[in-house]
Design a protein around this motif. Structure first.
Motif, PDB file in Angstrom:
ATOM      1  N   PHE A  72      -9.699   0.691  -0.247  1.00 10.75           N
ATOM      2  CA  PHE A  72      -8.828  -0.404   0.174  1.00 10.75           C
ATOM      3  C   PHE A  72      -9.550  -1.394   1.081  1.00 10.75           C
ATOM      4  CE2 PHE A  72      -5.498   2.092  -1.713  1.00 10.75           C
ATOM      5  CZ  PHE A  72      -4.722   1.097  -2.267  1.00 10.75           C
ATOM      6  N   LEU A  90      -7.691  -5.084   1.969  1.00  6.16           N
ATOM      7  CA  LEU A  90      -6.347  -4.880   2.501  1.00  6.16           C
ATOM      8  C   LEU A  90      -6.289  -5.359   3.950  1.00  6.16           C
ATOM      9  CD1 LEU A  90      -3.692  -3.276   1.504  1.00  6.16           C
ATOM     10  CD2 LEU A  90      -4.395  -1.654   3.250  1.00  6.16           C
ATOM     11  N   PHE A 131       0.689  12.661  -7.600  1.00  5.31           N
ATOM     12  CA  PHE A 131      -0.418  11.980  -8.268  1.00  5.31           C
ATOM     13  C   PHE A 131      -0.980  12.761  -9.445  1.00  5.31           C
ATOM     14  CE2 PHE A 131      -2.058  14.285  -4.577  1.00  5.31           C
ATOM     15  CZ  PHE A 131      -2.946  15.142  -5.192  1.00  5.31           C
ATOM     16  N   ALA A 158      -8.069  14.558  -6.237  1.00  4.70           N
ATOM     17  CA  ALA A 158      -7.320  14.466  -4.982  1.00  4.70           C
ATOM     18  C   ALA A 158      -6.731  15.803  -4.584  1.00  4.70           C
ATOM     19  CB  ALA A 158      -6.215  13.418  -5.107  1.00  4.70           C
ATOM     20  N   LEU A 177       0.831  -1.198   0.000  1.00  9.17           N
ATOM     21  CA  LEU A 177       0.000   0.000   0.000  1.00  9.17           C
ATOM     22  C   LEU A 177       0.868   1.252   0.000  1.00  9.17           C
ATOM     23  CD1 LEU A 177      -2.770   1.493   0.506  1.00  9.17           C
ATOM     24  CD2 LEU A 177      -2.182   1.360   2.927  1.00  9.17           C
ATOM     25  N   MET A 237      -9.581  10.229  -9.070  1.00  3.54           N
ATOM     26  CA  MET A 237      -8.893  11.054  -8.074  1.00  3.54           C
ATOM     27  C   MET A 237      -7.530  11.566  -8.527  1.00  3.54           C
ATOM     28  SD  MET A 237     -11.325  10.838  -6.033  1.00  3.54           S
ATOM     29  CE  MET A 237     -10.670  11.970  -4.841  1.00  3.54           C
ATOM     30  N   TYR A 238      -6.829  10.802  -9.345  1.00  2.44           N
ATOM     31  CA  TYR A 238      -5.462  11.178  -9.697  1.00  2.44           C
ATOM     32  C   TYR A 238      -5.392  11.806 -11.090  1.00  2.44           C
ATOM     33  CZ  TYR A 238      -3.946   8.387  -5.679  1.00  2.44           C
ATOM     34  OH  TYR A 238      -3.748   7.888  -4.423  1.00  2.44           O
ATOM     35  N   GLY A 239      -4.178  12.124 -11.485  1.00  2.00           N
ATOM     36  CA  GLY A 239      -3.974  12.787 -12.771  1.00  2.00           C
ATOM     37  C   GLY A 239      -4.173  14.286 -12.600  1.00  2.00           C
ATOM     38  N   TYR A 277       2.461   1.824  -3.230  1.00  2.00           N
ATOM     39  CA  TYR A 277       1.461   2.403  -4.146  1.00  2.00           C
ATOM     40  C   TYR A 277       1.308   3.902  -3.906  1.00  2.00           C
ATOM     41  CZ  TYR A 277      -3.386   3.579  -5.499  1.00  2.00           C
ATOM     42  OH  TYR A 277      -4.508   4.177  -5.997  1.00  2.00           O
ATOM     43  N   LEU A 278       1.178   4.268  -2.632  1.00  2.00           N
ATOM     44  CA  LEU A 278       0.945   5.674  -2.305  1.00  2.00           C
ATOM     45  C   LEU A 278       2.167   6.536  -2.619  1.00  2.00           C
ATOM     46  CD1 LEU A 278      -0.837   5.179   1.139  1.00  2.00           C
ATOM     47  CD2 LEU A 278      -1.888   6.001  -0.968  1.00  2.00           C
ATOM     48  N   SER A 311       0.847   7.974 -11.150  1.00  3.18           N
ATOM     49  CA  SER A 311      -0.270   7.226 -10.562  1.00  3.18           C
ATOM     50  C   SER A 311      -0.465   5.899 -11.286  1.00  3.18           C
ATOM     51  CB  SER A 311      -1.549   8.064 -10.568  1.00  3.18           C
ATOM     52  OG  SER A 311      -1.832   8.511 -11.864  1.00  3.18           O
ATOM     53  N   LYS A 324      -7.935   5.763  -9.692  1.00  2.52           N
ATOM     54  CA  LYS A 324      -6.929   6.565 -10.387  1.00  2.52           C
ATOM     55  C   LYS A 324      -7.599   7.558 -11.329  1.00  2.52           C
ATOM     56  CE  LYS A 324      -3.454   6.326 -13.937  1.00  2.52           C
ATOM     57  NZ  LYS A 324      -4.225   6.630 -15.135  1.00  2.52           N
TER      58      LYS A 324
END
Lengths: 643, 526
Positions: free
Chosen positions: B389, B394, A161, B374, A151, B441-443, A154-155, A167, B438
């Motif tokens: 997660f 997880l 990001f 994000a 994890l 939230m990301y990019g 990954y983060l 990402s 992804k």
């Protein structure tokens, strides 16, 4: 004093909690001190625990601390507990020691980043998870740490990001690791089936009584565990995530993707030596996968132009060495190389970070050169790290790599030992070459930098250079943990010997002492020659006559392209695995689900609707219609009666 | 069996309905704020009352506790009979918690017909709670059908553009299912009556009764259709994505969180203990469908462009895990299965809340309408990340415990292939959840409309934090939850164990069972 081990993961955890709830309101200095301090405190606690362990009789050095019962279902129970023994003691010292230096380094490296607090939150969380991984007293606690570090990886790979590649790389790392974890989970399930427990001591104790050497069950278990290790430690064919992981901040690459997390697979295999020893076939597979990966990754590292990618493939290659060692039953050598690699590879990554930092995020070695004069400390420490990994005596890398190759040479079983040994030697040659290609291209020769960049090139601040110097020192002296030839001076061997009891029996001790000495010295000489000739080759064709290197790459352009494009493995997977799976996924939805199942459902509704449409004509409400049907019915009945 | 002079179970069940009645009678529809707060208050008090069960609950026994019994329809032997065991206790607590959060989440998203909306939600609450406590089949069936109407209304009135189609589809699917279920119940009823001469619908009586093999077969498959549609199992799942996509946020939360548990609850309450032999024989079929569901649901989830639909299909996958767990017939598998019901309720409930929050701000749920959030809404990102997660399983979070126990159960039961295929869900869930995470939230934050998105407000935080706490609690310290399940799961296991023997044996012993059938053990409720 061994109880201090419970504090080891506690400090980083506390820092994580404080940072999570208050990190945004704290100054960068406070965050940095807290984060680094917590890992430092962990290191001290580890030292105390180590001393406690040393005070015990060698036979007693296995202390378990169970905090509470975590999972309990029927007769299956997993306590949340730690195991402190010589192996985990070594691991926590490496994790917290190298971890501490990298935390300090990060306070400098990440100083101007907006996500400073978030960065340290993740980094502390990583240390906590990694400590759980190495301290857990059962496969399941190990697995919490195992996925936890995944994890954090990954983060942190995707830390920046907003960058799509970052990402994407984080996601890829997690998914590829999950493929390995799939094997790991099934392995654990089979262990529970056969042993009824996942506790290390119980499993390893019972293993020889439950299984005979070579049993299919133990073969399957160890192979599945090894699949997990291949994912985490980036071995072929699951190596593809690690080079991409370089998208993360450089200290992360040093800590997670070089020194600690990626070695977790090696640790797990060594920890499970009692099981692996019962399956010679698995061990052979481990050795072959390790050797092939070492060689394969080294061929790629030869031509990469991104400073971090060279180091990444180098890491994959070095991890291959560790598996090679484990595969031939030389667990101590595997752990030895794990430790020295943690020193010199962390050093190399941090050194590359120092360079990247100085050159405003430039990572392409074609745009470097001559940095020696701008960054003397970085240069010197990087050089030491390179000498260490290249295998120049008496640096750390020489000692550990040599021990591995010696063990391979003396492998008691398997006819392919010579091939493995030659593979290891060729890898060593390539390692020396690509590392010094990197050194020369970065620090020597003419500058190829952007003039604008060159103007600002500068040595890094002490928060960066001090950790570099300490790691350089460790890369020099770390090898003396495992002095070759004279076994009784081999500290690591004596310390870890008890953990790998089963393995030791057919290890180096089996070799006759007298021939042993001559042979070891002979092999050492070969190693040194190989290392030096790799360096000299790099010197002559990279530094002195770059046109030769250019000519070679043209002449053997197929090989050059193969290496440069990483053997097109990513493209291969994309075509053979990812795209077909995606197509299947789309098909399942648009065809099977929407047209198939829902088509049938809506078809039923449509049929019901139409049928009712026809049937309702029977009940129009018009009296004439009813009268008509009465008449028709009457006629029909009469007809029937009369016929 | 303990009983309390105060009918606490009935109080929990009817409190929401009474609240709804009072609201209908005394609060005018225009006083929107009052209505919202009143509904929230009712749900919260109900939650507190359901917590008050705990001190009187004894986890050490498999017997039903706090039993309330009155004659109801003596002519057919139906009674008013309620009780609680560990399984229903957990599900009831899940229901009362999610009830509060669902109402709280609708404060700003529902602005038309607020009164009717809240009344529907409260009545739905009563229906669901009644199902979990009912120990008489007729009573169970009544509550089961009571749930149906408010849910269909929630979808059909406050839903999205295709709400009518979705509501009708939901209604018809479940109605068909419950008709099969009713047939199954009647088979049991008449079979029991013909063998004992007694007319009764008492669930506990049926649990300890050995139905003849033929009866078991028919009853099992009739009940199977009813429950499998409700779960929903592959290939009966296509009502679910439509219902979810069209339902308002609170509807989705309740639907995923609680309603989807009705089917699996039916299996563990009826099919397994009452029809153990038929259940055993059905393992190949049910386990196959479960595993196909796990993989198929995950693959289809990956193909989705609408976040809500993705979560809906992920439910198909997760509930495949639950079904596999139940049909391993091992302590670990069943405990894991029931725990996974709770886990799925929490994590999927939270996912729907989060999607709802995005939808309220942007009026779209399409994945490609987002990207880079994000940077804009950090608090949302943290919660979304944790829940994602949790859903991926997880370790350290709740989902892992359930999944691992289910897989463990499958291997204890030597279902090697099923277990291995199910475990591949571990990879697939990471693929579809992280791909979505992804892309959302990301990019880079490149869409103009997203640049002014507001982060979670306090009210929204209140809807999510309780779930996040539970996600960590179950992940780190699942003992209390597993403890409560131990006794009732043991009871189911005993029934299954006793059935396991005759399956693999001689006709002679089989005949012994037939003899035994004529002497039903008269224990019933102690």
């Amino acid at each position: 004093m061994t109880d201090a081990v419970a504090l080891v993961p506690l400090f980083p955890l506390l820092a994580v909690l404080v940072n999570f709830f208050a990190g945004k309101r704290m100054s960068k200095t406070t965050v940095g001190i807290m984060a680094s301090g917590s890992v430092g405190a962990s290191f001290l606690a580890s030292v105390v625990a180590l001393m406690g362990l040393m005070a015990l009789e060698p036979g007693q050095r296995s202390v378990e601390i169970n905090l509470y019962s975590w999972i309990s279902s029927g007769n299956f129970e997993v306590p949340f507990g730690f195991l402190l023994d010589p192996l985990s003691a070594v691991m926590i010292l490496v994790v917290t020691g190298v971890g501490f230096l990298i935390h300090v380094y990060s306070t400098g490296y990440m100083h101007d980043d907006d996500g400073f607090a978030r960065y340290f939150l993740f980094l502390n969380l990583f240390v906590f998870a990694m400590l759980l991984l190495v301290l857990g007293n059962s496969y399941l606690i190990l697995f919490i740490g195992w996925e936890g570090v995944g994890l954090c990886s990954y983060l942190l790979i995707g830390f920046w990001f907003t960058k799509d590649t970052a990402s994407e790389a984080g996601k890829k790392a997690f998914i590829v690791n999950r493929i390995g974890d799939f094997g790991f989970i099934l392995g654990m399930l089979l262990i529970v089936y056969h042993f009824g427990t996942l506790q290390f001591t119980e499993v390893f104790h019972k293993a020889p009584t439950i299984f005979h050497s070579g049993d299919t069950a133990v073969l399957v278990i160890t192979l599945l565990l090894f699949v997990g290790a291949m994912g985490k430690s980036a071995q072929i064919p699951l190596h593809i995530w690690l080079p991409d992981a370089m998208e993360g901040p450089t200290p992360v690459s040093a800590l997670i993707h070089a020194a600690t997390m990626v070695t977790a697979g090696v640790y797990m295999v060594c920890r499970s030596s009692a099981l692996f020893e019962l399956s010679p076939v698995t061990l052979s597979i481990v050795a072959v996968v390790g050797a092939v990966t070492a060689l394969f990754a080294a061929t790629i590292a030869l031509t990469q132009n991104d400073i971090k990618r060279v180091l990444a493939y180098s890491t994959v290659s070095q991890l291959g060495y560790m598996f090679l060692a484990a595969g031939v039953g030389a667990y101590v050598a595997a752990i030895f190389h794990l430790v020295t690699h943690a020193f010199f590879k962390a050093l190399l990554f941090l050194g590359s970070g120092s360079v990247i930092h100085a050159l405003h995020e430039e990572q392409d070695i074609r745009k470097m050169g001559g940095l020696r004069k701008y960054m003397p400390t970085t240069h010197r420490t990087f050089l030491i790290g390179s000498l260490a990994i290249a295998g120049v005596p008496p640096l750390a890398g020489f000692m550990s790599k040599d021990e591995i190759l010696f063990e391979v040479f003396n492998w008691g079983r398997g006819s392919g030992w010579l091939l493995l040994w030659i593979g290891g030697m060729v890898t060593a040659f390539m390692t020396a070459f690509y590392m010094f290609r990197l050194v020369y291209k970065t620090f020597y020769g003419e500058s190829r930098m952007d003039p604008e960049v060159e103007k600002h090139a500068h040595e890094s601040p002490p928060s960066i250079t001090v950790p570099l110097s300490i790691l350089a020192l460790l890369s020099v002296i770390g090898g003396f943990l495992g002095i070759p030839v004279i076994k009784k001076w081999n500290i690591l061997h004596n310390w870890l010997g008890g953990v790998f009891q089963a393995a030791v029996e057919h290890g180096p001790e089996a070799v006759e002492a007298a021939s042993h000495l001559a042979e070891e010295l002979g092999l050492m000489t070969v190693s040194v020659i190989v290392a030096v000739s790799g360096i000299m080759l790099a010197r002559s064709i990279i530094l002195r006559r770059p046109e030769v290197a250019e000519g070679l790459s043209q002449k053997y352009s197929v090989l050059y392209q193969l290496s440069l494009n990483k053997w097109w493995v990513d493209e291969f997977y994309d075509r053979v695995v990812v795209k077909p799976l995606k197509a299947l996924s789309d098909w399942c939805w648009t065809v099977f689900d929407v047209k198939g199942i829902d088509g049938a459902v809506n078809g039923t509704a449509w049929t019901a609707n139409k049928t009712s449409g026809i049937l309702r004509k029977l009940q129009t409400g018009f009296v004439q219609n009813y009268a008509l049907s009465i008449v028709i019915g009457l006629v029909v009945m009469l007809a029937l009666a009369l016929i | 069996m303990e009983s309390l002079s105060f009918p606490i179970l009935s109080t929990v069940v009817y409190l929401p309905a009474i609240g709804a009645l009072l609201m209908a009678l005394f609060i005018p529809g225009r006083k929107v704020q009052v209505i919202r707060r009143f509904a929230l208050g009712v749900a919260f008090v109900d939650f507190l009352v359901s917590l008050a069960i705990l001190p009187f609950f004894n986890a050490g026994t498999a017997d039903f506790q706090l039993v309330e019994r009155t004659t109801w329809i003596p002519g057919i032997g139906a009674q008013y009979l309620m009780g609680v065991d560990g399984i229903s206790l957990l599900l009831v607590l899940l229901t009362t918690v999610l009830g509060v959060l669902a109402i709280l989440s609708s404060f700003s998203s529902i602005t038309v017909r607020v009164k009717e909306y809240m009344i529907s939600l409260l009545i739905l609450q009563t229906g669901m709670l009644g199902v979990f406590f009912a120990l008489d089949i007729v009573l169970f069936y009544v509550f089961w059908e009571v749930m149906l109407i408010p849910m269909a209304l929630l979808i059909g009135i406050w839903g999205g553009p295709r709400r009518i189609y979705a509501a009708v589809k939901f209604f018809l699917f479940t109605l068909v299912g419950s008709l099969f279920m009713l047939i199954g119940f009647l088979v049991l009823y008449f079979s029991h009556q013909s063998l004992t001469g007694e007319y009764t619908f008492e669930i506990i009586r049926f649990m300890d009764f050995n139905f003849p093999a033929g009866v078991q077969m028919w009853a099992f498959w009739a009940l199977f259709l009813g429950f499998a549609i409700k779960v929903p199992m592959f290939p009966f799942h296509t009502w679910l994505p439509d219902a979810h996509v069209e339902a308002p946020t609170a509807g989705s939360v309740i639907l995923a969180g609680v309603l989807l548990k009705m089917g699996t609850y039916g299996f563990i309450r009826f099919s397994l203990p009452m029809l153990p032999e038929a259940s055993l024989k059905a393992v190949p079929v049910v386990a196959t469908l479960a595993v196909v569901g796990i993989i198929y649901g995950a693959l289809v989830a990956w193909a989705q462009t609408d976040i809500k639909k993705l979560v809906a299909y992920s439910s198909v996958s997760h509930l495949g895990f639950v079904m596999l767990g139940l049909f391993t017939f091992t302590v670990q598998g069943i405990q894991g299965g029931v725990l996974q019901m709770i886990n799925h309720g929490l994590s999927t409930g939270a996912l729907f809340l989060l999607v709802g929050i995005l939808y309220e701000r942007r009026h779209t749920r399409m994945i490609n309408a987002f990207g880079g959030l994000a940077a804009q809404i950090p608090l949302f990102t943290v919660v979304f990340g944790i829940v994602t997660f949790s859903s991926i399983g997880l370790p350290g979070l709740n989902g892992f415990i359930g999944e691992f126990l289910i897989l463990l159960g499958s291997y204890q039961a030597r279902m090697w292939i099923f277990g291995a295929l199910a475990a591949s869900g571990v990879i697939l869930s990471a693929i579809y959840m992280l791909s979505m995470f992804k892309r959302v939230m990301y990019g880079p934050l490149d869409k103009e409309e997203n640049k002014n998105l507001e982060d979670l407000n306090v009210r929204e935080l209140f809807t999510l934090v309780p779930i996040v706490i539970l996600i960590f609690w179950i992940g780190v310290y699942p003992r209390p939850f597993l403890n409560v399940l131990e006794a009732p799961v043991g009871r189911v296991m005993n029934r299954l164990e006793s059935a396991k023997m005759p399956v693999a044996v001689t006709p002679l012993e089989d005949a012994g069972i037939q003899v035994a059938l004529t002497f039903p053990d008269g224990e019933g409720i102690e």
